[in-house]
Write a protein that holds these residues in place. Structure first.
Motif, PDB file in Angstrom:
ATOM      1  N   ASP A  22      16.193  72.669  61.888  1.00 33.32           N
ATOM      2  CA  ASP A  22      17.183  73.441  62.639  1.00 33.32           C
ATOM      3  C   ASP A  22      17.415  74.799  61.986  1.00 33.32           C
ATOM      4  O   ASP A  22      17.611  75.805  62.682  1.00 33.32           O
ATOM      5  N   ARG A  23      17.373  74.833  60.664  1.00 34.45           N
ATOM      6  CA  ARG A  23      17.558  76.106  59.948  1.00 34.45           C
ATOM      7  C   ARG A  23      16.447  77.098  60.293  1.00 34.45           C
ATOM      8  O   ARG A  23      16.677  78.309  60.297  1.00 34.45           O
ATOM      9  N   ARG A  68      14.975  77.525  63.102  1.00 33.64           N
ATOM     10  CA  ARG A  68      15.037  78.046  64.467  1.00 33.64           C
ATOM     11  C   ARG A  68      15.733  79.403  64.507  1.00 33.64           C
ATOM     12  O   ARG A  68      16.618  79.686  63.697  1.00 33.64           O
ATOM     13  N   GLU A  99      18.311  82.143  66.362  1.00 36.04           N
ATOM     14  CA  GLU A  99      19.630  81.930  66.930  1.00 36.04           C
ATOM     15  C   GLU A  99      19.550  81.507  68.398  1.00 36.04           C
ATOM     16  O   GLU A  99      20.317  80.648  68.849  1.00 36.04           O
ATOM     17  N   LYS A 144      18.410  77.915  68.480  1.00 33.45           N
ATOM     18  CA  LYS A 144      19.505  77.030  68.079  1.00 33.45           C
ATOM     19  C   LYS A 144      20.477  76.814  69.236  1.00 33.45           C
ATOM     20  O   LYS A 144      20.920  75.697  69.504  1.00 33.45           O
ATOM     21  N   ARG A 162      21.179  73.194  70.996  1.00 31.95           N
ATOM     22  CA  ARG A 162      22.504  72.586  70.994  1.00 31.95           C
ATOM     23  C   ARG A 162      23.015  72.347  72.414  1.00 31.95           C
ATOM     24  O   ARG A 162      23.697  71.354  72.674  1.00 31.95           O
TER      25      ARG A 162
END
Length: 275
Positions: free
Chosen positions: A235-236, A238, A240, A243, A247
Motif C-alpha cells: 500500500d505504501r 501505491r 496517492e 491509494k 480504499r
C-alpha cells in the motif's frame, strides 16, 4: 486432547449506519464494521490482532468485551472479560478514585474487594495526587494508566488490550508488559491489538488479521505478521491516486447489499435508542 475454547465467533457481523450531512443526504448507507467473522480461540492463547486503521479491530475488541452487540452470527465466551483501552469505561466527570469505586460497584464486587482493588490500582497506576482529580484533567497517558490498572486488578480470564500501551512513558509500558507476561504465564487468554509488529511478535503466539471488516488470516504470529507487513508495504508503494481508488473499492465491499429487512430494522432500532 484439544484445549477448551475461550472465545468462539461463528459468522459474526456488525453493521453501522453512516451519518450523512445536509438535508438532501439521500438514502442512508449501512456498512459492515465486521462481516462474517469466524474463529475459535483456545483458553490460554495470546492473540495479536492486526489490521490497518478502520479495519474493524476496535469493533472486534468492544464485542469481545461485551460492550457492543452483534447483528448476526453467534458468540460464545467462557470467562470474565476486561477491555484495556485508552479512556475505556472511564467517566470524565468523576475522579480517578471514584472511577475505581464505580467500576467495582457495577461489577457487583463487595466493599472489601473494592477496597483491595483501590489499593492495587493506586499502587500500579502511579498517578499520585491526580487520583483525586477529575479524569477530564488527565492526559491520554494518565487515562491509559488508570484504565490499565483497574482492568488488571479485576483479574479477568480474558484480557483485551486495544492500543492501551501506545501512549504514556516507556517505563510504564514496560511495567505493563511485565504484568501481561505474568498473566500469560498464568494461562489467561489475551487479545493484543497493536500497530507495533515488533511488540506483537514478541508477546503473542497467534495472529488474527482483519482487513476491511473481514478476516484475512488466523495463524502462527510470525506468518501473519509477515503477510500483514507485506500488505502494508504494498500500500505504501501505491501513488496517492491508486491509494484513493483502492480504499474506495475496499469500502464498497463493506456496503450492505440485499440484507434482510429484519437486520436493518434492528440497526435502526439501535440508532433510535431502542432495545
Amino acid at each position: 486432547m484439544e484445549k477448551e475454547c475461550a472465545v468462539v465467533f461463528d459468522h459474526v457481523s456488525k453493521i453501522y449506519k453512516l451519518k450523512k450531512k445536509g438535508k438532501n443526504a439521500g438514502k442512508p448507507v449501512y456498512f459492515y464494521a465486521l462481516k462474517d467473522i469466524s474463529f475459535q480461540i483456545p483458553k490460554g492463547e495470546v492473540v495479536g490482532v492486526l489490521g490497518t486503521n478502520g479495519s474493524g479491530k476496535s469493533t472486534l475488541s468492544s464485542i469481545l468485551a461485551g460492550i457492543s452487540s452483534i447483528d448476526s452470527g453467534t458468540i460464545k465466551i467462557s470467562g470474565e472479560q476486561a477491555l484495556i483501552a485508552i479512556n475505556s469505561g472511564l467517566n470524565n466527570q468523576l475522579t480517578g478514585l471514584e472511577n475505581i469505586k464505580l467500576k467495582g460497584a457495577l461489577l457487583g464486587l463487595s466493599k472489601k474487594r473494592i477496597k483491595e482493588i483501590i489499593d492495587g490500582v493506586i499502587d500500579f497506576a502511579e498517578l499520585g495526587d491526580f487520583i483525586n482529580q477529575p479524569v477530564k484533567k488527565y492526559s491520554s497517558g494518565m487515562k491509559s494508566r488508570l484504565g490499565f490498572a483497574i482492568s488488571i486488578n479485576l483479574n479477568p480470564d480474558i484480557i483485551i488490550i486495544d492500543e492501551a500501551l501506545s501512549v504514556g512513558d516507556k517505563g510504564f509500558a514496560e511495567k505493563c508488559m511485565k504484568r501481561m507476561n505474568a498473566f500469560k504465564e498464568e494461562g489467561k487468554t489475551i487479545f493484543f491489538i497493536s500497530h507495533s509488529l515488533s511488540q506483537v511478535r514478541r508477546f503473542c503466539n497467534m495472529g488474527l488479521w482483519i482487513e476491511g471488516g473481514q478476516m484475512m488470516e488466523y495463524d502462527e504470529i510470525n506468518a501473519v505478521c509477515d503477510h500483514y507487513d507485506a500488505y502494508v508495504e504494498a500500500d505504501r508503494q501505491r501513488s496517492e491516486e491508486e491509494k484513493k481508488a483502492f480504499r474506495k473499492k475496499k469500502f464498497q465491499k463493506r456496503v450492505v447489499k440485499n440484507v434482510k429487512v429484519s437486520l436493518i430494522e434492528r440497526v435502526l432500532l439501535k440508532v433510535k435508542g431502542g432495545k
